[in-house]
Write a protein that holds these residues in place. Structure first.
Motif, PDB file in Angstrom:
ATOM      1  N   THR A  90       0.830  -1.205   0.000  1.00 14.09           N
ATOM      2  CA  THR A  90       0.000   0.000   0.000  1.00 14.09           C
ATOM      3  C   THR A  90       0.862   1.251   0.000  1.00 14.09           C
ATOM      4  N   VAL A  91       1.876   1.280   0.844  1.00 11.21           N
ATOM      5  CA  VAL A  91       2.755   2.452   0.914  1.00 11.21           C
ATOM      6  C   VAL A  91       3.527   2.635  -0.387  1.00 11.21           C
ATOM      7  N   VAL A  92       4.016   1.551  -0.978  1.00 13.64           N
ATOM      8  CA  VAL A  92       4.776   1.647  -2.228  1.00 13.64           C
ATOM      9  C   VAL A  92       3.894   2.173  -3.353  1.00 13.64           C
ATOM     10  N   ILE A  93       2.687   1.660  -3.453  1.00 15.53           N
ATOM     11  CA  ILE A  93       1.787   2.102  -4.529  1.00 15.53           C
ATOM     12  C   ILE A  93       1.386   3.555  -4.329  1.00 15.53           C
ATOM     13  N   VAL A  94       1.073   3.950  -3.102  1.00 18.81           N
ATOM     14  CA  VAL A  94       0.674   5.338  -2.847  1.00 18.81           C
ATOM     15  C   VAL A  94       1.843   6.284  -3.091  1.00 18.81           C
ATOM     16  N   ASN A  95       3.046   5.904  -2.709  1.00 19.93           N
ATOM     17  CA  ASN A  95       4.210   6.760  -2.944  1.00 19.93           C
ATOM     18  C   ASN A  95       4.599   6.827  -4.413  1.00 19.93           C
ATOM     19  N   HIS A  96       4.216   5.816  -5.185  1.00 15.32           N
ATOM     20  CA  HIS A  96       4.570   5.801  -6.609  1.00 15.32           C
ATOM     21  C   HIS A  96       3.645   6.680  -7.450  1.00 15.32           C
ATOM     22  N   ILE A  97       2.500   7.052  -6.916  1.00 15.23           N
ATOM     23  CA  ILE A  97       1.549   7.901  -7.642  1.00 15.23           C
ATOM     24  C   ILE A  97       2.096   9.323  -7.676  1.00 15.23           C
ATOM     25  N   ASN A  98       2.055   9.931  -8.852  1.00 16.78           N
ATOM     26  CA  ASN A  98       2.465  11.325  -8.999  1.00 16.78           C
ATOM     27  C   ASN A  98       1.253  12.194  -8.655  1.00 16.78           C
ATOM     28  N   TRP A  99       1.207  12.636  -7.416  1.00 15.40           N
ATOM     29  CA  TRP A  99       0.038  13.349  -6.924  1.00 15.40           C
ATOM     30  C   TRP A  99      -0.072  14.754  -7.507  1.00 15.40           C
ATOM     31  N   GLY A 100       1.034  15.315  -8.011  1.00 13.96           N
ATOM     32  CA  GLY A 100       0.996  16.658  -8.578  1.00 13.96           C
ATOM     33  C   GLY A 100       0.190  16.739  -9.862  1.00 13.96           C
ATOM     34  N   ASN A 101       0.156  15.664 -10.624  1.00 14.69           N
ATOM     35  CA  ASN A 101      -0.596  15.665 -11.889  1.00 14.69           C
ATOM     36  C   ASN A 101      -2.093  15.461 -11.681  1.00 14.69           C
ATOM     37  N   LEU A 102      -2.509  15.086 -10.492  1.00 13.52           N
ATOM     38  CA  LEU A 102      -3.921  14.837 -10.245  1.00 13.52           C
ATOM     39  C   LEU A 102      -4.694  16.125  -9.993  1.00 13.52           C
ATOM     40  N   ARG A 103      -3.984  17.179  -9.655  1.00 14.30           N
ATOM     41  CA  ARG A 103      -4.638  18.443  -9.379  1.00 14.30           C
ATOM     42  C   ARG A 103      -5.056  19.098 -10.699  1.00 14.30           C
ATOM     43  N   GLY A 104      -6.252  19.616 -10.743  1.00 15.06           N
ATOM     44  CA  GLY A 104      -6.705  20.322 -11.930  1.00 15.06           C
ATOM     45  C   GLY A 104      -6.090  21.719 -12.017  1.00 15.06           C
ATOM     46  N   LYS A 105      -6.174  22.304 -13.222  1.00 18.03           N
ATOM     47  CA  LYS A 105      -5.652  23.664 -13.374  1.00 18.03           C
ATOM     48  C   LYS A 105      -6.568  24.642 -12.662  1.00 18.03           C
ATOM     49  N   ARG A 106      -5.969  25.657 -12.076  1.00 20.50           N
ATOM     50  CA  ARG A 106      -6.762  26.661 -11.362  1.00 20.50           C
ATOM     51  C   ARG A 106      -7.423  27.617 -12.351  1.00 20.50           C
ATOM     52  N   ASP A 107      -8.635  27.969 -12.055  1.00 18.81           N
ATOM     53  CA  ASP A 107      -9.340  28.984 -12.861  1.00 18.81           C
ATOM     54  C   ASP A 107      -8.954  30.354 -12.330  1.00 18.81           C
ATOM     55  N   LEU A 108      -8.455  31.206 -13.223  1.00 18.45           N
ATOM     56  CA  LEU A 108      -8.049  32.538 -12.812  1.00 18.45           C
ATOM     57  C   LEU A 108      -9.086  33.557 -13.106  1.00 18.45           C
TER      58      LEU A 108
END
Length: 108
Positions: A90-108
């Protein structure tokens, strides 16, 4: 007291009679564990090594459970090791996910 100490070194009593052991399944589990162990040695990436090592331990637990039965001491120890392996996976799989790409672009 000496008898109880000798009981520790006595051969374990089998939980499953030898006639009921599915040897084909046990051999298949051991073969899969061996292949995963070889894959662990071949791969260079840490994530793949950890996944193969965890898969090896899970296959060994399943073979141990089939061969010795669910109530034996070695199967109980392997059960706790398998629980630790599940946490590691579980820890290996969660750490392997690139969490930065999951965030959507901010609306300005």
């Amino acid at each position: 007291m000496p008898y109880s100490l000798l009981a520790l070194f006595a051969p374990p009593v089998r939980a499953i009679p030898a006639e009921e052991i599915p040897f084909g399944v046990v051999i298949a589990e051991l073969a899969i564990a061996f292949v995963l162990f070889l894959a662990m040695l071949i791969f260079r990436q840490r994530v793949l090594k950890i996944l193969c090592a965890c898969g090896t331990e899970i296959c060994l637990f399943l073979a141990c459970k089939l061969f010795f039965g669910s109530d034996s001491i070695i199967t109980q120890i392997m059960c706790w090791l398998t629980a630790a392996v599940a946490c590691i996976l579980t820890v290996v799989i969660v750490n392997h996910i690139n969490w930065g790409n999951l965030r959507g672009k901010r609306d300005l």
